[in-house]
Design a protein around this motif. Structure first.
Motif, short mmCIF file in Angstrom:
data_model
loop_
_atom_site.label_atom_id
_atom_site.label_comp_id
_atom_site.label_asym_id
_atom_site.label_seq_id
_atom_site.Cartn_x
_atom_site.Cartn_y
_atom_site.Cartn_z
N GLU A 1 0.81 -1.22 0.00
CA GLU A 1 0.00 0.00 0.00
C GLU A 1 0.84 1.27 0.00
O GLU A 1 0.34 2.34 -0.33
CB GLU A 1 -0.97 0.02 1.18
CG GLU A 1 -0.32 0.05 2.54
CD GLU A 1 0.10 -1.31 3.09
OE1 GLU A 1 0.66 -1.34 4.19
OE2 GLU A 1 -0.10 -2.34 2.42
N VAL A 2 2.10 1.18 0.32
CA VAL A 2 2.97 2.37 0.28
C VAL A 2 3.05 2.91 -1.15
O VAL A 2 3.15 4.12 -1.36
CB VAL A 2 4.38 2.06 0.84
CG1 VAL A 2 5.31 3.23 0.69
CG2 VAL A 2 4.27 1.64 2.31
N THR B 1 12.20 4.32 -0.84
CA THR B 1 13.14 3.70 0.09
C THR B 1 13.01 4.31 1.47
O THR B 1 12.95 3.60 2.48
CB THR B 1 14.58 3.82 -0.43
OG1 THR B 1 14.68 3.15 -1.70
CG2 THR B 1 15.57 3.21 0.54
N SER B 2 12.92 5.64 1.54
CA SER B 2 12.83 6.30 2.84
C SER B 2 11.53 5.95 3.56
O SER B 2 11.49 5.88 4.78
CB SER B 2 12.97 7.82 2.70
OG SER B 2 11.83 8.38 2.09
N LEU B 3 10.46 5.72 2.80
CA LEU B 3 9.17 5.39 3.42
C LEU B 3 9.13 3.97 3.97
O LEU B 3 8.38 3.70 4.91
CB LEU B 3 8.03 5.59 2.42
CG LEU B 3 7.70 7.03 2.06
CD1 LEU B 3 6.68 7.07 0.94
CD2 LEU B 3 7.19 7.78 3.28
N ILE B 4 9.91 3.06 3.40
CA ILE B 4 9.84 1.68 3.87
C ILE B 4 10.96 1.28 4.81
O ILE B 4 10.88 0.23 5.45
CB ILE B 4 9.75 0.67 2.70
CG1 ILE B 4 11.03 0.64 1.89
CG2 ILE B 4 8.54 0.96 1.84
CD1 ILE B 4 11.11 -0.51 0.91
N GLN B 5 12.01 2.11 4.91
CA GLN B 5 13.12 1.77 5.79
C GLN B 5 12.64 1.61 7.23
O GLN B 5 11.80 2.38 7.70
CB GLN B 5 14.22 2.83 5.74
CG GLN B 5 15.08 2.68 4.52
CD GLN B 5 16.17 3.73 4.46
OE1 GLN B 5 16.00 4.87 4.86
NE2 GLN B 5 17.30 3.34 3.92
N THR C 1 10.76 -0.61 8.52
CA THR C 1 9.36 -1.04 8.65
C THR C 1 9.27 -2.51 8.23
O THR C 1 10.24 -3.09 7.74
CB THR C 1 8.42 -0.21 7.76
OG1 THR C 1 8.68 -0.53 6.38
CG2 THR C 1 8.57 1.29 7.99
N ALA C 2 8.09 -3.06 8.39
CA ALA C 2 7.85 -4.44 7.95
C ALA C 2 8.01 -4.54 6.43
O ALA C 2 8.39 -5.60 5.92
CB ALA C 2 6.46 -4.88 8.36
N HIS C 3 7.77 -3.46 5.72
CA HIS C 3 7.94 -3.47 4.27
C HIS C 3 9.40 -3.72 3.89
O HIS C 3 9.68 -4.45 2.94
CB HIS C 3 7.47 -2.15 3.64
CG HIS C 3 6.01 -1.91 3.79
ND1 HIS C 3 5.06 -2.67 3.16
CD2 HIS C 3 5.33 -1.00 4.52
CE1 HIS C 3 3.87 -2.23 3.47
NE2 HIS C 3 4.00 -1.21 4.31
N GLU C 4 10.32 -3.12 4.63
CA GLU C 4 11.74 -3.34 4.33
C GLU C 4 12.08 -4.82 4.48
O GLU C 4 12.77 -5.39 3.63
CB GLU C 4 12.63 -2.51 5.26
CG GLU C 4 14.11 -2.78 5.00
CD GLU C 4 15.06 -1.98 5.88
OE1 GLU C 4 16.28 -2.10 5.66
OE2 GLU C 4 14.59 -1.24 6.76
N GLU C 5 11.59 -5.43 5.53
CA GLU C 5 11.87 -6.85 5.75
C GLU C 5 11.31 -7.69 4.60
O GLU C 5 11.98 -8.61 4.12
CB GLU C 5 11.24 -7.29 7.08
CG GLU C 5 11.60 -8.70 7.47
CD GLU C 5 11.04 -9.05 8.82
OE1 GLU C 5 10.63 -10.22 8.97
OE2 GLU C 5 11.02 -8.19 9.72
N ARG C 6 10.10 -7.37 4.14
CA ARG C 6 9.51 -8.11 3.02
C ARG C 6 10.32 -7.92 1.74
O ARG C 6 10.52 -8.87 0.98
CB ARG C 6 8.06 -7.68 2.80
CG ARG C 6 7.11 -8.24 3.83
CD ARG C 6 5.67 -8.13 3.38
NE ARG C 6 5.21 -6.75 3.31
CZ ARG C 6 4.61 -6.11 4.29
NH1 ARG C 6 4.41 -6.71 5.45
NH2 ARG C 6 4.22 -4.86 4.15
#
Length: 103
Positions: free
Chosen positions: A14-15, A43-47, A49-54
């Motif tokens: 959803e990001v 990149t800055s929005l997902i760092q 977060t769970a999104h980064e791990e995914r």
């Protein structure tokens, strides 16, 4: 079934909707983002977060050895532009990318 397989779905989720909306708003204001700016923003929005791990898990599973260690890159951007095919965004971002390449 959606017609997609797991390898083609984005782990950013959803990001991407937020990024696409932001890109459209900036384009309407006459300040479209360059490809590298879109990648940096995402990149800055997902760092951290769970999104980064995914994303990291997906890259470990589907990307070939030696691919960039960057969290998101040109491949993600290409898919992002394909998934968000609003002609206004494509036109403005692509025009900005051409200008940036000439500099």
């Amino acid at each position: 079934p959606s017609g997609r397989n797991r390898a083609t779905e984005t782990p950013v989720g959803e990001v991407e909707e937020i990024i696409a909306e932001y890109c459209l708003r900036l384009s309407k204001m006459g300040s479209p983002l360059h490809k590298d700016e879109v990648i940096d923003l995402a990149t800055s929005l997902i760092q951290s977060t769970a999104h980064e791990e995914r994303v990291r898990k997906r890259k470990a599973e589907f990307c070939r050895e030696g691919i960039s260690e960057d969290l998101l890159g040109p491949g993600w951007y290409s898919g992002f532009m394909h998934r968000h095919s609003d002609p206004r965004m494509k036109k403005n971002v692509c025009e900005r990318n051409k200008i940036g390449e000439q500099e």
